[in-house]
Design a protein around this motif. Structure first.
Motif, PDB file in Angstrom:
ATOM      1  N   GLY A  43      -2.018   9.175  12.208  1.00 49.52           N
ATOM      2  CA  GLY A  43      -3.221   9.601  12.198  1.00 49.52           C
ATOM      3  C   GLY A  43      -4.227   9.042  11.112  1.00 49.52           C
ATOM      4  O   GLY A  43      -5.300   9.365  10.690  1.00 49.52           O
ATOM      5  N   ALA A  44      -3.608   8.572  10.192  1.00 54.23           N
ATOM      6  CA  ALA A  44      -4.397   7.831   9.043  1.00 54.23           C
ATOM      7  C   ALA A  44      -5.245   6.820   9.366  1.00 54.23           C
ATOM      8  O   ALA A  44      -5.051   6.024  10.318  1.00 54.23           O
ATOM      9  N   GLY A  45      -6.513   6.845   8.661  1.00 58.46           N
ATOM     10  CA  GLY A  45      -7.156   5.644   8.728  1.00 58.46           C
ATOM     11  C   GLY A  45      -6.696   4.470   8.571  1.00 58.46           C
ATOM     12  O   GLY A  45      -6.199   4.153   7.416  1.00 58.46           O
ATOM     13  N   LEU A  46      -7.049   3.590   9.334  1.00 61.34           N
ATOM     14  CA  LEU A  46      -6.502   2.254   9.338  1.00 61.34           C
ATOM     15  C   LEU A  46      -7.342   1.310   7.973  1.00 61.34           C
ATOM     16  O   LEU A  46      -8.680   1.553   7.762  1.00 61.34           O
ATOM     17  N   VAL A  47      -6.560   0.551   7.376  1.00 63.82           N
ATOM     18  CA  VAL A  47      -7.370  -0.208   6.071  1.00 63.82           C
ATOM     19  C   VAL A  47      -6.969  -1.475   6.495  1.00 63.82           C
ATOM     20  O   VAL A  47      -6.177  -2.090   7.245  1.00 63.82           O
ATOM     21  N   PRO A  48      -7.936  -2.469   5.778  1.00 62.38           N
ATOM     22  CA  PRO A  48      -7.626  -3.994   5.947  1.00 62.38           C
ATOM     23  C   PRO A  48      -6.224  -4.499   5.526  1.00 62.38           C
ATOM     24  O   PRO A  48      -5.830  -3.821   4.579  1.00 62.38           O
ATOM     25  N   ILE A  49      -5.767  -5.400   6.247  1.00 60.10           N
ATOM     26  CA  ILE A  49      -4.432  -6.026   5.717  1.00 60.10           C
ATOM     27  C   ILE A  49      -4.961  -7.369   4.985  1.00 60.10           C
ATOM     28  O   ILE A  49      -5.541  -8.029   5.607  1.00 60.10           O
ATOM     29  N   VAL A  50      -4.362  -7.408   3.815  1.00 60.24           N
ATOM     30  CA  VAL A  50      -4.493  -8.573   3.184  1.00 60.24           C
ATOM     31  C   VAL A  50      -3.381  -9.537   3.220  1.00 60.24           C
ATOM     32  O   VAL A  50      -2.451  -8.900   2.862  1.00 60.24           O
ATOM     33  N   TYR A  51      -3.467 -10.794   3.812  1.00 60.86           N
ATOM     34  CA  TYR A  51      -2.627 -11.850   3.703  1.00 60.86           C
ATOM     35  C   TYR A  51      -2.491 -12.789   2.534  1.00 60.86           C
ATOM     36  O   TYR A  51      -3.854 -12.810   1.755  1.00 60.86           O
ATOM     37  N   GLY A  52      -1.517 -13.166   2.252  1.00 59.58           N
ATOM     38  CA  GLY A  52      -1.565 -14.427   1.418  1.00 59.58           C
ATOM     39  C   GLY A  52      -1.137 -13.863   0.047  1.00 59.58           C
ATOM     40  O   GLY A  52      -0.673 -12.398  -0.181  1.00 59.58           O
ATOM     41  N   PHE A  53      -1.053 -14.570  -1.095  1.00 59.21           N
ATOM     42  CA  PHE A  53      -0.702 -13.961  -2.494  1.00 59.21           C
ATOM     43  C   PHE A  53      -1.639 -12.879  -2.984  1.00 59.21           C
ATOM     44  O   PHE A  53      -2.788 -13.538  -2.982  1.00 59.21           O
ATOM     45  N   PRO A  54      -1.231 -11.647  -3.253  1.00 60.22           N
ATOM     46  CA  PRO A  54      -2.223 -10.722  -3.613  1.00 60.22           C
ATOM     47  C   PRO A  54      -2.877 -11.140  -4.856  1.00 60.22           C
ATOM     48  O   PRO A  54      -1.968 -11.245  -6.011  1.00 60.22           O
ATOM     49  N   ALA A  55      -4.054 -10.535  -5.172  1.00 61.80           N
ATOM     50  CA  ALA A  55      -4.591 -10.757  -6.221  1.00 61.80           C
ATOM     51  C   ALA A  55      -3.971  -9.508  -7.098  1.00 61.80           C
ATOM     52  O   ALA A  55      -3.691  -8.436  -6.519  1.00 61.80           O
ATOM     53  N   PRO A  56      -4.099  -9.427  -8.576  1.00 65.59           N
ATOM     54  CA  PRO A  56      -3.527  -8.290  -9.294  1.00 65.59           C
ATOM     55  C   PRO A  56      -4.227  -6.994  -9.126  1.00 65.59           C
ATOM     56  O   PRO A  56      -3.531  -5.852  -9.235  1.00 65.59           O
ATOM     57  N   PHE A  83      -2.806  -4.805  -6.086  1.00 66.08           N
ATOM     58  CA  PHE A  83      -2.008  -3.697  -5.994  1.00 66.08           C
ATOM     59  C   PHE A  83      -2.550  -2.475  -6.260  1.00 66.08           C
ATOM     60  O   PHE A  83      -1.927  -1.328  -5.867  1.00 66.08           O
ATOM     61  N   GLU A  84      -3.537  -2.301  -7.101  1.00 63.66           N
ATOM     62  CA  GLU A  84      -4.433  -0.988  -7.430  1.00 63.66           C
ATOM     63  C   GLU A  84      -5.129  -0.478  -6.145  1.00 63.66           C
ATOM     64  O   GLU A  84      -5.018   0.707  -6.016  1.00 63.66           O
ATOM     65  N   GLN A  85      -5.376  -1.273  -5.323  1.00 62.47           N
ATOM     66  CA  GLN A  85      -6.106  -1.139  -3.998  1.00 62.47           C
ATOM     67  C   GLN A  85      -5.243  -0.660  -3.191  1.00 62.47           C
ATOM     68  O   GLN A  85      -5.224   0.459  -2.379  1.00 62.47           O
ATOM     69  N   VAL A  86      -3.888  -1.210  -3.109  1.00 61.31           N
ATOM     70  CA  VAL A  86      -2.903  -0.665  -2.461  1.00 61.31           C
ATOM     71  C   VAL A  86      -2.451   0.693  -2.827  1.00 61.31           C
ATOM     72  O   VAL A  86      -1.990   1.707  -1.907  1.00 61.31           O
ATOM     73  N   ALA A  87      -2.371   1.091  -4.169  1.00 65.96           N
ATOM     74  CA  ALA A  87      -2.074   2.130  -4.465  1.00 65.96           C
ATOM     75  C   ALA A  87      -3.025   3.417  -4.244  1.00 65.96           C
ATOM     76  O   ALA A  87      -2.677   4.255  -4.227  1.00 65.96           O
ATOM     77  N   ARG A  88      -4.348   2.843  -4.066  1.00 67.85           N
ATOM     78  CA  ARG A  88      -5.389   4.001  -3.619  1.00 67.85           C
ATOM     79  C   ARG A  88      -5.356   3.978  -2.323  1.00 67.85           C
ATOM     80  O   ARG A  88      -6.205   4.706  -1.837  1.00 67.85           O
ATOM     81  N   GLY A  89      -4.754   3.230  -1.442  1.00 64.81           N
ATOM     82  CA  GLY A  89      -4.716   3.446   0.014  1.00 64.81           C
ATOM     83  C   GLY A  89      -5.934   2.507   0.643  1.00 64.81           C
ATOM     84  O   GLY A  89      -6.284   2.909   1.649  1.00 64.81           O
ATOM     85  N   GLU A  90      -6.441   1.616  -0.126  1.00 63.36           N
ATOM     86  CA  GLU A  90      -7.528   0.925   0.396  1.00 63.36           C
ATOM     87  C   GLU A  90      -7.211  -0.125   1.360  1.00 63.36           C
ATOM     88  O   GLU A  90      -8.192  -0.688   2.034  1.00 63.36           O
ATOM     89  N   ILE A  91      -6.299  -0.875   0.863  1.00 61.99           N
ATOM     90  CA  ILE A  91      -5.787  -2.038   1.619  1.00 61.99           C
ATOM     91  C   ILE A  91      -4.148  -2.038   1.884  1.00 61.99           C
ATOM     92  O   ILE A  91      -3.546  -1.190   1.093  1.00 61.99           O
ATOM     93  N   VAL A  92      -3.750  -2.933   2.694  1.00 58.14           N
ATOM     94  CA  VAL A  92      -2.403  -3.021   2.867  1.00 58.14           C
ATOM     95  C   VAL A  92      -1.974  -4.474   2.754  1.00 58.14           C
ATOM     96  O   VAL A  92      -2.694  -5.343   3.357  1.00 58.14           O
ATOM     97  N   LEU A  93      -0.859  -4.767   2.278  1.00 56.60           N
ATOM     98  CA  LEU A  93      -0.636  -6.106   2.052  1.00 56.60           C
ATOM     99  C   LEU A  93       0.207  -6.671   3.096  1.00 56.60           C
ATOM    100  O   LEU A  93       1.327  -6.152   3.507  1.00 56.60           O
ATOM    101  N   GLY A  94       0.075  -7.667   3.615  1.00 63.06           N
ATOM    102  CA  GLY A  94       0.494  -8.199   4.760  1.00 63.06           C
ATOM    103  C   GLY A  94       1.493  -9.294   4.698  1.00 63.06           C
ATOM    104  O   GLY A  94       2.258  -9.852   5.525  1.00 63.06           O
ATOM    105  N   GLY A  95       1.523  -9.749   3.344  1.00 66.83           N
ATOM    106  CA  GLY A  95       2.636 -10.569   3.019  1.00 66.83           C
ATOM    107  C   GLY A  95       2.316 -12.066   3.060  1.00 66.83           C
ATOM    108  O   GLY A  95       0.968 -12.293   3.648  1.00 66.83           O
TER     109      GLY A  95
END
Ligand SMILES: [Zn+2]
Length: 69
Positions: free
Chosen positions: A12-25, A28-40
């Motif tokens: 039930g959590a709100g979906l966030v954008p999945i970021v593909y490719g090599f993540p910018a530094p 990871f902060e955005q992931v920690a805040r639950g703003e994005i998901v890394l897609g690999g």
């Protein structure tokens, strides 16, 4: 861009954008805040645009295709 209000069918959590490719530094902060998901780094046909930010959840809301490698 339009804001999606889709939610994860699993938790039930709100979906966030999945970021593909090599993540910018700061990604990871955005992931920690639950703003994005890394897609690999692997992109595959039909890869979802949004995913669940909840750790331990099923993640992307679409079924992952069978791994070919
Ligand atoms: Zn979820």
């Amino acid at each position: 861009m339009t804001t999606s209000t889709a939610t994860c069918p699993h938790c039930g959590a709100g979906l966030v954008p999945i970021v593909y490719g090599f993540p910018a530094p700061d990604a990871f902060e955005q992931v920690a805040r639950g703003e994005i998901v890394l897609g690999g780094c692997m992109m595959y046909p039909g890869a979802p645009d949004d995913g669940c930010p909840t750790k331990g959840c099923s993640g992307p809301t679409v079924e992952e295709p069978a791994r070919t490698r």
